[in-house]
Design a protein around this motif. Structure first.
Motif, PDB file in Angstrom:
ATOM      1  N   TRP A  78      45.222 -24.705   0.225  1.00 51.27           N
ATOM      2  CA  TRP A  78      45.376 -24.311   1.635  1.00 51.27           C
ATOM      3  C   TRP A  78      46.700 -24.849   2.172  1.00 51.27           C
ATOM      4  CZ3 TRP A  78      43.350 -20.600   4.330  1.00 51.27           C
ATOM      5  CH2 TRP A  78      42.074 -20.150   4.050  1.00 51.27           C
ATOM      6  N   TYR A  79      47.012 -26.092   1.873  1.00 47.78           N
ATOM      7  CA  TYR A  79      48.276 -26.664   2.350  1.00 47.78           C
ATOM      8  C   TYR A  79      49.471 -25.979   1.695  1.00 47.78           C
ATOM      9  CZ  TYR A  79      46.107 -30.374   4.994  1.00 47.78           C
ATOM     10  OH  TYR A  79      45.380 -31.061   5.918  1.00 47.78           O
ATOM     11  N   ARG A  80      49.414 -25.816   0.395  1.00 50.02           N
ATOM     12  CA  ARG A  80      50.553 -25.265  -0.337  1.00 50.02           C
ATOM     13  C   ARG A  80      50.833 -23.807   0.031  1.00 50.02           C
ATOM     14  NH1 ARG A  80      49.455 -25.914  -6.133  1.00 50.02           N
ATOM     15  NH2 ARG A  80      50.212 -28.016  -5.776  1.00 50.02           N
ATOM     16  N   TYR A  81      49.802 -22.975   0.041  1.00 43.11           N
ATOM     17  CA  TYR A  81      50.023 -21.542   0.190  1.00 43.11           C
ATOM     18  C   TYR A  81      49.888 -21.012   1.614  1.00 43.11           C
ATOM     19  CZ  TYR A  81      49.852 -21.651  -4.851  1.00 43.11           C
ATOM     20  OH  TYR A  81      50.111 -21.947  -6.168  1.00 43.11           O
ATOM     21  N   TYR A  82      49.257 -21.747   2.504  1.00 40.51           N
ATOM     22  CA  TYR A  82      49.055 -21.262   3.861  1.00 40.51           C
ATOM     23  C   TYR A  82      49.734 -22.140   4.898  1.00 40.51           C
ATOM     24  CZ  TYR A  82      45.755 -18.045   1.812  1.00 40.51           C
ATOM     25  OH  TYR A  82      45.191 -17.058   1.052  1.00 40.51           O
ATOM     26  N   TRP A  83      49.286 -23.404   5.032  1.00 44.58           N
ATOM     27  CA  TRP A  83      49.811 -24.251   6.107  1.00 44.58           C
ATOM     28  C   TRP A  83      51.302 -24.503   5.952  1.00 44.58           C
ATOM     29  CZ3 TRP A  83      46.456 -23.105   9.213  1.00 44.58           C
ATOM     30  CH2 TRP A  83      45.101 -23.291   9.036  1.00 44.58           C
ATOM     31  N   HIS A  84      51.760 -24.765   4.734  1.00 45.83           N
ATOM     32  CA  HIS A  84      53.186 -24.994   4.522  1.00 45.83           C
ATOM     33  C   HIS A  84      54.003 -23.759   4.917  1.00 45.83           C
ATOM     34  CE1 HIS A  84      56.770 -26.830   2.877  1.00 45.83           C
ATOM     35  NE2 HIS A  84      56.990 -25.736   2.186  1.00 45.83           N
ATOM     36  N   SER A  85      53.531 -22.579   4.549  1.00 48.21           N
ATOM     37  CA  SER A  85      54.241 -21.342   4.904  1.00 48.21           C
ATOM     38  C   SER A  85      54.261 -21.124   6.412  1.00 48.21           C
ATOM     39  CB  SER A  85      53.584 -20.142   4.220  1.00 48.21           C
ATOM     40  OG  SER A  85      53.701 -20.259   2.825  1.00 48.21           O
ATOM     41  N   LYS A  87      54.074 -23.479   8.682  1.00 48.77           N
ATOM     42  CA  LYS A  87      54.979 -24.479   9.247  1.00 48.77           C
ATOM     43  C   LYS A  87      56.434 -24.084   9.032  1.00 48.77           C
ATOM     44  CE  LYS A  87      55.899 -29.366   9.571  1.00 48.77           C
ATOM     45  NZ  LYS A  87      55.481 -30.706   9.228  1.00 48.77           N
ATOM     46  N   GLN A  88      56.770 -23.545   7.863  1.00 45.42           N
ATOM     47  CA  GLN A  88      58.141 -23.112   7.608  1.00 45.42           C
ATOM     48  C   GLN A  88      58.541 -21.972   8.537  1.00 45.42           C
ATOM     49  OE1 GLN A  88      58.186 -22.393   3.288  1.00 45.42           O
ATOM     50  NE2 GLN A  88      59.775 -23.969   3.209  1.00 45.42           N
ATOM     51  N   THR A  89      57.592 -21.073   8.809  1.00 47.36           N
ATOM     52  CA  THR A  89      57.894 -19.918   9.653  1.00 47.36           C
ATOM     53  C   THR A  89      58.005 -20.294  11.120  1.00 47.36           C
ATOM     54  OG1 THR A  89      56.767 -18.469   8.089  1.00 47.36           O
ATOM     55  CG2 THR A  89      57.111 -17.610  10.303  1.00 47.36           C
ATOM     56  N   PHE A  90      57.069 -21.106  11.600  1.00 50.89           N
ATOM     57  CA  PHE A  90      57.004 -21.423  13.020  1.00 50.89           C
ATOM     58  C   PHE A  90      57.361 -22.874  13.314  1.00 50.89           C
ATOM     59  CE2 PHE A  90      53.862 -18.065  12.220  1.00 50.89           C
ATOM     60  CZ  PHE A  90      54.415 -17.069  13.002  1.00 50.89           C
TER      61      PHE A  90
END
Length: 100
Positions: A78-85, A87-90
């Protein structure tokens, strides 16, 4: 639920399978969700809730029914594929809590 049919999804080359159980615009996404290698017919329940505040939108995720041996890997993914992405976007002002 669209026109009487639940919408199914397949992600990551068929490794994640599921269906949308409930969609409440701007408020909630509920899914039945599983990994391909889980026992046949075993699905977890994923609920993503959105809450607009005066200065941001809070997004919370709760996933229940994860097989115990899969929990740590699920949390990492979840952190690697969703939350990190996200955070990078927004990125600006992003606060990601440790809750799965």
């Amino acid at each position: 639920y669209i026109f009487g049919f639940y919408c199914r999804f397949i992600l990551y080359g068929g490794n994640v399978l599921g269906k949308f159980e409930e969609l409440v615009p701007e408020k909630k996404i509920q899914q039945s969700w599983r990994l391909k290698n889980w026992s046949s017919g075993h699905y977890s329940n994923v609920i993503i809730e959105l809450e607009e505040t005066s200065s941001s939108t809070m997004m919370s995720l709760k996933q229940t029914g994860i097989p115990a041996p899969e929990y740590d890997g699920m949390k990492t993914n979840w952190y690697r594929y969703y939350w990190h992405s996200i955070k990078q976007t927004f990125g600006f002002g992003t606060s990601i809590s440790d809750a799965l």
